[in-house]
Structures are given as C-alpha cells and as structure tokens.
Write an enzyme that holds these catalytic residues in place. Sequence first.
Site, PDB file in Angstrom:
ATOM      1  N   ASN A 175       6.459  -4.576   4.218  1.00  0.00           N
ATOM      2  CA  ASN A 175       7.881  -3.358   4.042  1.00  0.00           C
ATOM      3  C   ASN A 175       7.972  -1.803   3.577  1.00  0.00           C
ATOM      4  OD1 ASN A 175      10.140  -3.101   2.786  1.00  0.00           O
ATOM      5  ND2 ASN A 175       9.486  -3.750   0.854  1.00  0.00           N
ATOM      6  N   TRP A 176       8.279  -1.804   4.800  1.00  0.00           N
ATOM      7  CA  TRP A 176       8.353   0.237   4.523  1.00  0.00           C
ATOM      8  C   TRP A 176       9.240   0.808   3.930  1.00  0.00           C
ATOM      9  CZ3 TRP A 176       7.334   1.681  10.639  1.00  0.00           C
ATOM     10  CH2 TRP A 176       5.929   1.036  10.839  1.00  0.00           C
ATOM     11  N   LYS A 177      10.361   0.365   2.864  1.00  0.00           N
ATOM     12  CA  LYS A 177      10.983   0.211   2.377  1.00  0.00           C
ATOM     13  C   LYS A 177      12.070   1.784   3.020  1.00  0.00           C
ATOM     14  CE  LYS A 177       8.143  -0.601  -1.546  1.00  0.00           C
ATOM     15  NZ  LYS A 177       7.769  -1.073  -2.687  1.00  0.00           N
TER      16      LYS A 177
ATOM     17  N   HIS B  81      14.567  -9.153  -1.851  1.00  0.00           N
ATOM     18  CA  HIS B  81      13.126  -8.536  -3.129  1.00  0.00           C
ATOM     19  C   HIS B  81      13.451  -8.081  -4.285  1.00  0.00           C
ATOM     20  CE1 HIS B  81      10.027  -4.928  -3.307  1.00  0.00           C
ATOM     21  NE2 HIS B  81      10.255  -5.487  -2.563  1.00  0.00           N
TER      22      HIS B  81
ATOM     23  N   GLU C 258      13.430  -5.033  -5.621  1.00  0.00           N
ATOM     24  CA  GLU C 258      14.099  -4.050  -6.023  1.00  0.00           C
ATOM     25  C   GLU C 258      15.665  -4.156  -5.441  1.00  0.00           C
ATOM     26  OE1 GLU C 258      11.951  -1.113  -3.087  1.00  0.00           O
ATOM     27  OE2 GLU C 258      10.194  -1.556  -4.404  1.00  0.00           O
TER      28      GLU C 258
ATOM     29  N   GLU D 295       6.150 -11.513  -5.211  1.00  0.00           N
ATOM     30  CA  GLU D 295       5.815 -10.492  -6.061  1.00  0.00           C
ATOM     31  C   GLU D 295       6.520 -10.051  -7.489  1.00  0.00           C
ATOM     32  OE1 GLU D 295       5.881  -8.074  -2.324  1.00  0.00           O
ATOM     33  OE2 GLU D 295       7.913  -8.250  -3.181  1.00  0.00           O
TER      34      GLU D 295
ATOM     35  N   GLY E 111       4.091  -1.390  -6.757  1.00  0.00           N
ATOM     36  CA  GLY E 111       4.036   0.044  -6.641  1.00  0.00           C
ATOM     37  C   GLY E 111       3.450   0.659  -7.379  1.00  0.00           C
TER      38      GLY E 111
ATOM     39  N   SER F  12       0.707  -4.425  -5.407  1.00  0.00           N
ATOM     40  CA  SER F  12       0.254  -2.797  -4.866  1.00  0.00           C
ATOM     41  C   SER F  12      -1.653  -3.607  -4.174  1.00  0.00           C
ATOM     42  CB  SER F  12      -0.203  -2.810  -6.471  1.00  0.00           C
ATOM     43  OG  SER F  12       0.281  -2.355  -6.892  1.00  0.00           O
TER      44      SER F  12
ATOM     45  N   GLY G 147       3.499  -3.138   0.075  1.00  0.00           N
ATOM     46  CA  GLY G 147       4.073  -1.681   0.189  1.00  0.00           C
ATOM     47  C   GLY G 147       3.886  -0.365   0.865  1.00  0.00           C
ATOM     48  N   GLY G 148       3.142  -0.049   0.153  1.00  0.00           N
ATOM     49  CA  GLY G 148       2.144   1.089   0.253  1.00  0.00           C
ATOM     50  C   GLY G 148       1.481   1.768   1.143  1.00  0.00           C
TER      51      GLY G 148
END
Length: 248
Positions: free
Chosen positions: A9-11, A92, A94, A164, A170, A209, A230-231
């Site tokens: 997930n590159w956001k 998600h 967010e 999640e 993150g 993470s 993500g990261g």
Amino acid sequence: MPKNYMIGNWKMNQTSEEITSFFSDLKLENNQNNFWIAPQTLHIDKCLALASTTGVLIGSQNCSDQDHGAFTGEVSTDTLMEMGAHFTLVGHSERRAYFQESDAFINSKVAKAIEKGLVPVLCVGETLEEREADKTFDIVLGQVKSGLDSIELNNEAELIVAYEPVWAIGTGKTASPEQAEEVHSKVRDLLVELYGETGKDISILYGGSVKPNNVKELLEKTNINGGLVGGASIKAESFSELCAACSL
Ligand code: PEP
C-alpha cells in the site's frame, strides 16, 4: 488452503520517477499472481504498464460505492476495471479515521467492488485504546461482520481480509505473531461461520509495520496468509524480500 499474498500500500507516496526505478529494481521469484501493489490512483495506469512483465497485479487504495455521476473526487469501480486494476483496498484505518468512513459505507464499497469484479481487501483493526480496554475481538469481529453484511461469495478468491491493528500501522510496533494469530484465528472462525468451506480458504493478511526482518515469524502462523505493507513496500529491495518470504 488459503493462498499467501504480499500487498504493498503505497499511500500518497512515490513520484513517477521513483515508480520507474521501483519496477526496474524489483526482483521476484515464484510469482503466482500473489504480489500486489496499490499506488496512488493517478499512477495506476503507469504501474499497470510497468508491472506487465513482472506479474505484479495493480489495484486501488479506495473505490466509490456508486456507479457514476456527481461524486467529485471519487474513484469509480467501472473505470478501475476498464484500466485493468485487479483489486481495491476498502476500509483502511486511515480512511476510517481521516475520512469518517462508517462500517455501512465500507460494506457498500465491498458490495460494489465484488459486483464489478474487483477483489476487495477489507481492512479491519482496533485502536490502542480499544485494545487496552479489552475490546479487540469485539471491534475487529464487528468490523468484519458489518463489512460483509449481506455479501455473498461464489469462491474464496473474491475477497481478502486484512487485520491491521491501528497502533501498529506506521509506528514500528508490530503485533507479536501470537497477538496477531489470536485475532486471525477468531476472524477465521467468523469467516467459516459466514461462508462455510469457502471461509476456510479466504486469505487473512496481517498489516502493521511488517518488515523483512519480522515477516517470516508472522507468516509461520496458521492463519496469517500474507501481509498488507505500507512503509516496507516502497523500496524495491524490501518489497522483493517480503515477496520472497511469502513464497517460502
Ligand atoms: C498500511 O498502511 O496498511 C500499513 C500496514 O503500513 P505500515 O506497513 O507502514 O505499518
């Protein structure tokens, strides 16, 4: 047996140039169409073109629950399908937190994605306060139940669930494999209650993470069928390592 997936997930990250380097540096072995990436919507077309020789499937981070019309700024499932997208993240944390997406709204997006042929990756998870108040199972199972309300499936490939924990996204704090498996096994029981045999084969991914140095122990757990990342999905080297661990 559920299939193992690694989904990036590159956001709201990655420039056009960085995307070109990502795909040229990516090293994947044993790709079974189970390595997926969700870039920013505006980069889906570019990613589809670059990913075509890698076997990576491309999807969206969000979609509308409506077909078309006056919904400024929304992402249409028909257009995603037309472009060649394969899946969409739905719910998600967010989007739940910053855009006030409710369980009912998320449920209608899951329904729309399936109707149009996109695989919804339904994201669920508790906040730190909810975990500390001993509400983890209530929250997570409640989100799965509401997200899948009245959703009928023809087979397990039509849906993925991602657990999640919000406190792990993150933050560098990963749930321990045992903490994650405890929740995943309850989600598995619920999926079997809802979908019988099909529920045994729906993939349940862990997100929060996930990194090359902790992925292996997470994937060793029975009901952890891959990661939503993500990261660590942004750099080709770490995403390649995550995918390699997913294929073991
Ligand atoms: C995510 O955004 O879905 C996520 C899990 O992020 P990170 O891997 O950076 O915690």
